[in-house]
Design a protein around this motif. Structure first.
Motif, PDB file in Angstrom:
ATOM      1  N   PRO A  58      -5.745   4.348  -9.056  1.00 26.35           N
ATOM      2  CA  PRO A  58      -6.239   3.099  -9.655  1.00 26.35           C
ATOM      3  C   PRO A  58      -7.216   2.352  -8.758  1.00 26.35           C
ATOM      4  O   PRO A  58      -8.210   1.787  -9.243  1.00 26.35           O
ATOM      5  CB  PRO A  58      -4.960   2.272  -9.879  1.00 26.35           C
ATOM      6  N   ILE A  59      -6.982   2.360  -7.445  1.00 27.25           N
ATOM      7  CA  ILE A  59      -7.892   1.666  -6.534  1.00 27.25           C
ATOM      8  C   ILE A  59      -9.253   2.360  -6.493  1.00 27.25           C
ATOM      9  O   ILE A  59     -10.306   1.716  -6.497  1.00 27.25           O
ATOM     10  CB  ILE A  59      -7.298   1.605  -5.109  1.00 27.25           C
ATOM     11  N   TRP A 103       0.801  -1.212   0.000  1.00 24.68           N
ATOM     12  CA  TRP A 103       0.000   0.000   0.000  1.00 24.68           C
ATOM     13  C   TRP A 103       0.841   1.273   0.000  1.00 24.68           C
ATOM     14  O   TRP A 103       1.905   1.337   0.593  1.00 24.68           O
ATOM     15  CB  TRP A 103      -0.913   0.017   1.226  1.00 24.68           C
ATOM     16  N   SER A 104       0.329   2.319  -0.708  1.00 19.31           N
ATOM     17  CA  SER A 104       0.934   3.654  -0.696  1.00 19.31           C
ATOM     18  C   SER A 104      -0.106   4.643  -1.228  1.00 19.31           C
ATOM     19  O   SER A 104      -1.098   4.246  -1.852  1.00 19.31           O
ATOM     20  CB  SER A 104       2.196   3.698  -1.576  1.00 19.31           C
ATOM     21  N   ALA A 155      -3.067  -2.743 -13.351  1.00 21.85           N
ATOM     22  CA  ALA A 155      -4.301  -3.499 -13.602  1.00 21.85           C
ATOM     23  C   ALA A 155      -4.728  -4.282 -12.362  1.00 21.85           C
ATOM     24  O   ALA A 155      -5.919  -4.339 -12.023  1.00 21.85           O
ATOM     25  CB  ALA A 155      -4.108  -4.444 -14.785  1.00 21.85           C
ATOM     26  N   VAL A 156      -3.758  -4.875 -11.665  1.00 16.74           N
ATOM     27  CA  VAL A 156      -4.064  -5.641 -10.453  1.00 16.74           C
ATOM     28  C   VAL A 156      -4.607  -4.724  -9.363  1.00 16.74           C
ATOM     29  O   VAL A 156      -5.519  -5.092  -8.617  1.00 16.74           O
ATOM     30  CB  VAL A 156      -2.811  -6.385  -9.948  1.00 16.74           C
ATOM     31  N   LEU A 157      -4.076  -3.505  -9.279  1.00 17.53           N
ATOM     32  CA  LEU A 157      -4.546  -2.548  -8.279  1.00 17.53           C
ATOM     33  C   LEU A 157      -5.988  -2.125  -8.553  1.00 17.53           C
ATOM     34  O   LEU A 157      -6.797  -1.982  -7.638  1.00 17.53           O
ATOM     35  CB  LEU A 157      -3.641  -1.316  -8.256  1.00 17.53           C
ATOM     36  N   VAL A 158      -6.307  -1.903  -9.820  1.00 20.01           N
ATOM     37  CA  VAL A 158      -7.677  -1.547 -10.182  1.00 20.01           C
ATOM     38  C   VAL A 158      -8.615  -2.693  -9.847  1.00 20.01           C
ATOM     39  O   VAL A 158      -9.733  -2.489  -9.367  1.00 20.01           O
ATOM     40  CB  VAL A 158      -7.779  -1.218 -11.691  1.00 20.01           C
TER      41      VAL A 158
END
Length: 303
Positions: A60-61, A53-54, A121-124
């Motif tokens: 994106p999240i 996390w940051s 993409a993984v974060l979204v």
């Protein structure tokens, strides 16, 4: 390319088996339960503990959350004004408010932006879209499936929803920086890999091409919202208001422009929220999205 082949293979397999005499017409209900109660929890437990996390991850999240909230506001108030049924409103929120940011999104993003693009993409997908469907998605499904919504009943359904339970456990593992045994991770990954084929097969079993269906106008509205309006709003918000021009932002916008999320459609179907329309949103949304995604990619290249 293999992912694209699988998408259409399992959709057509479901369509084909609809015509086979003796094949159980309600088989999709069993498949839906496997996806929701087994495969999705496995995906959650595998991916969430690995996220670092940051503050830079907020864009994106946040895209998945913004998309769902927009869908809720748009379809809830429009539906109430036009006298739509709760089931129709709930179906459109769940299908037009969630993006297929993983199975469809990952290979497309990798093809357009390379393997580095998969990080965004993984974060979204994981802390964004997937967590939304496990929390707000379950709330919407429970809320709109009941004639007289009971707050306690809805909260209970969220709390006992297997993907949500696994999400809480996975978050705790993330917080305490605890890594699961590699063999357990391998099993979780294998179980999770069945999500898309089973879900697409289920969609194919429910997809109907009825020219006289009353769902066509709602299908057009839902896909317009999902494939055109949502990415436009995120583009204006992120690029022109927040002044963000990085590649991760472009990837985020592309992810919001993906076809409706299969899990959202499965959730709508499981709760009896217009199963035929939810299947149409997936069955027609996926091929149409290839055209609209090309449009958005060209636009982003000029920004």
């Amino acid at each position: 390319m293999n992912n694209f082949i699988l998408i259409f293979f399992f959709l057509f397999l479901g369509l084909l088996l609809q015509r086979v005499k003796g094949f159980p017409s309600n088989a999709y209900k069993f498949l839906n339960k496997i996806v929701i109660y087994l495969c999705l929890p496995a995906i959650t437990l595998y991916h969430i503990p690995k996220i670092k996390w940051s503050n830079e991850l907020l864009f994106p999240i946040g895209a998945g959350w913004i998309t769902f909230i927009l869908a809720f506001l748009f379809f809830h108030f429009l539906g109430k004004k036009l006298g739509w049924s709760n089931k129709l409103i709930g179906c459109l929120i769940l299908t037009a408010g969630l993006s297929n940011s993983s199975f469809l999104g990952y290979p497309i993003i990798e093809a357009l932006f390379g393997k580095k693009g998969l990080e965004t993409a993984v974060l979204v997908d994981q802390p964004g879209t997937f967590v939304v469907v496990s929390t707000l998605g379950v709330f919407v499904a429970a809320f709109y499936s009941q004639g007289s919504p009971n707050t306690f009943s809805i909260i209970k359904k969220i709390i006992v929803f297997p993907p949500f339970i696994m999400f809480v456990i996975a978050c705790l593992l993330n917080v305490y920086n605890y890594e699961l045994d590699l063999e357990i991770q391998s099993v979780l990954l294998k179980i999770g890999s069945f999500v898309t084929p089973l879900a697409l097969f289920s969609v194919g079993l429910q997809l109907k091409f009825d020219k006289k269906s009353q769902h066509w106008k709602f299908l057009r509205l839902g896909l317009f919202f999902k494939l055109i309006l949502v990415p436009f709003v995120i583009l204006v918000l992120y690029v022109f208001i927040f002044k963000q021009h990085s590649e991760p932002i472009k990837i985020t916008i592309m992810e919001t422009a993906m076809a409706p999320m299969i899990t959202g459609a499965i959730l709508a179907s499981t709760y009896g929220l217009k199963p035929k329309l939810s299947s149409m949103m997936i069955g027609f949304g996926i091929p149409i999205s290839f055209i609209t995604l090309s449009f958005w990619y060209l636009i982003l290249n000029f920004i």
